[in-house]
Design a protein around this motif. Structure first.
Motif, short mmCIF file in Angstrom:
data_model
loop_
_atom_site.label_atom_id
_atom_site.label_comp_id
_atom_site.label_asym_id
_atom_site.label_seq_id
_atom_site.Cartn_x
_atom_site.Cartn_y
_atom_site.Cartn_z
N LEU A 154 61.24 116.21 113.11
CA LEU A 154 62.68 116.42 113.15
C LEU A 154 63.24 116.36 111.74
O LEU A 154 62.61 115.82 110.82
CB LEU A 154 63.37 115.34 114.01
N ASP B 250 69.84 113.80 109.12
CA ASP B 250 71.15 114.35 108.77
C ASP B 250 71.19 114.83 107.34
O ASP B 250 71.96 115.74 106.99
CB ASP B 250 72.23 113.28 109.00
N ARG C 74 69.62 109.16 117.86
CA ARG C 74 70.89 109.77 117.44
C ARG C 74 71.52 110.59 118.58
O ARG C 74 71.89 111.75 118.41
CB ARG C 74 70.68 110.67 116.21
N SER D 155 70.13 111.84 121.17
CA SER D 155 69.08 112.49 121.94
C SER D 155 68.08 111.42 122.41
O SER D 155 68.23 110.24 122.11
CB SER D 155 68.38 113.56 121.10
N THR D 156 67.05 111.84 123.15
CA THR D 156 66.12 110.89 123.74
C THR D 156 64.72 111.46 123.78
O THR D 156 64.53 112.66 124.02
CB THR D 156 66.53 110.54 125.19
N TYR E 78 61.36 115.69 124.33
CA TYR E 78 62.55 115.41 123.53
C TYR E 78 63.73 116.08 124.21
O TYR E 78 63.75 117.31 124.39
CB TYR E 78 62.36 115.95 122.12
N VAL E 79 64.71 115.28 124.63
CA VAL E 79 65.88 115.79 125.34
C VAL E 79 67.08 115.68 124.41
O VAL E 79 67.46 114.58 123.99
CB VAL E 79 66.14 114.99 126.64
N THR E 80 67.67 116.82 124.07
CA THR E 80 68.79 116.83 123.13
C THR E 80 70.08 116.42 123.82
O THR E 80 70.16 116.28 125.04
CB THR E 80 68.96 118.23 122.53
N THR E 81 71.12 116.24 123.01
CA THR E 81 72.42 115.87 123.54
C THR E 81 72.99 116.97 124.44
O THR E 81 73.80 116.69 125.33
CB THR E 81 73.41 115.60 122.39
N GLU E 82 72.55 118.22 124.20
CA GLU E 82 73.01 119.34 125.04
C GLU E 82 72.20 119.46 126.33
O GLU E 82 72.51 120.30 127.19
CB GLU E 82 72.93 120.65 124.27
N GLU F 265 65.32 120.56 126.68
CA GLU F 265 64.11 119.76 126.68
C GLU F 265 62.99 120.47 125.91
O GLU F 265 62.79 121.67 126.07
CB GLU F 265 63.65 119.49 128.12
N HIS F 266 62.29 119.70 125.09
CA HIS F 266 61.18 120.24 124.30
C HIS F 266 60.00 119.28 124.42
O HIS F 266 60.13 118.09 124.11
CB HIS F 266 61.59 120.38 122.83
#
Length: 220
Positions: A40, A43, A90, A92-93, A108-112, A115-116
């Motif tokens: 990843l 920022d 941050r 996400s999870t 990996y699950v984003t804030t939107e 899923e990846h």
């Protein structure tokens, strides 16, 4: 809503890491360990690498049978959690969930909500299976279809036996009579189907594929 509640509970189980160094995946660990990576950008634009490490031997030897997932950041132990795990990043999870044969989820699950799936270590069983899928897609699909068949066959054979059990219940017997399953398998064939289903369940776990009905056949 239920999934979100489960995720919040999993996040509460996360404990801080101790900073130890991530050990390299060894050639003798394909059946005992799972290792996935997630590169990843911070920022500030700097790339960092998260790693999820699960020791399956420790899972099965643990008192509750659940075991732990360990999260590393740039090779240092960052956090750990009892499985199933949800590591917050941050907003996400990283979600990690086990099956009897490995993992059914390491995403990996984003804030939107996107899923990846994380990237398996090349030396791991999951990494070797992913490499086979990239280099020999036709063979990979054939293996996947065989795994599906090895799970569907025991399920179809189980249905008549379940119906027979239901028809032994007094209310059902009184109204509809009895039913005897036409399928009576010899012991050697039952054992063969059980071993085949277990192999299929393991192969599906290498691809992080899971269906509650089909993969319950693999557990016997």
């Amino acid at each position: 809503m239920f999934k979100e509640w489960q995720r919040r509970r999993a996040v509460q189980r996360v404990q801080p890491g101790n900073g130890r160094t991530l050990k390299r995946f060894r050639w003798w660990q394909p059946f005992s360990r799972t290792l996935f990576y997630l590169p990843l950008r911070n920022d500030d634009g700097r790339q960092v690498v998260y790693a999820v490490d699960v020791n399956h031997v420790q899972r099965f030897l643990s008192e509750n049978g659940k075991g732990k997932a360990h999260l590393y950041l740039d090779g240092k132990h960052h956090a750990e959690s009892e499985l199933p795990a949800a590591f917050p990043l941050r907003g996400s999870t990283i979600e990690v969930a086990p099956t009897a044969f490995g993992l059914k989820r390491c995403h990996y699950v984003t804030t939107e909500g996107a899923e990846h799936q994380l990237i398996p270590d090349r030396s791991s069983s999951e990494g070797r299976r992913a490499h086979l899928d990239r280099e020999h897609p036709a063979l990979s699909r054939l293996i996947s279809y065989c795994s599906l068949i090895l799970l569907v066959i025991p399920l179809l054979l189980l249905i008549p036996q379940l119906i027979e059990v239901v028809f032994k219940l007094p209310p059902v017997t009184q109204r509809f009579g009895t039913f005897t399953s036409p399928i009576q398998l010899p012991g050697w064939l039952n054992l063969t189907l059980t071993l085949g289903a277990a192999a299929a369940g393991w192969e599906r776990a290498l691809r992080l594929r899971y269906n509650w009905l089909l993969d319950s056949m693999a557990k016997g």
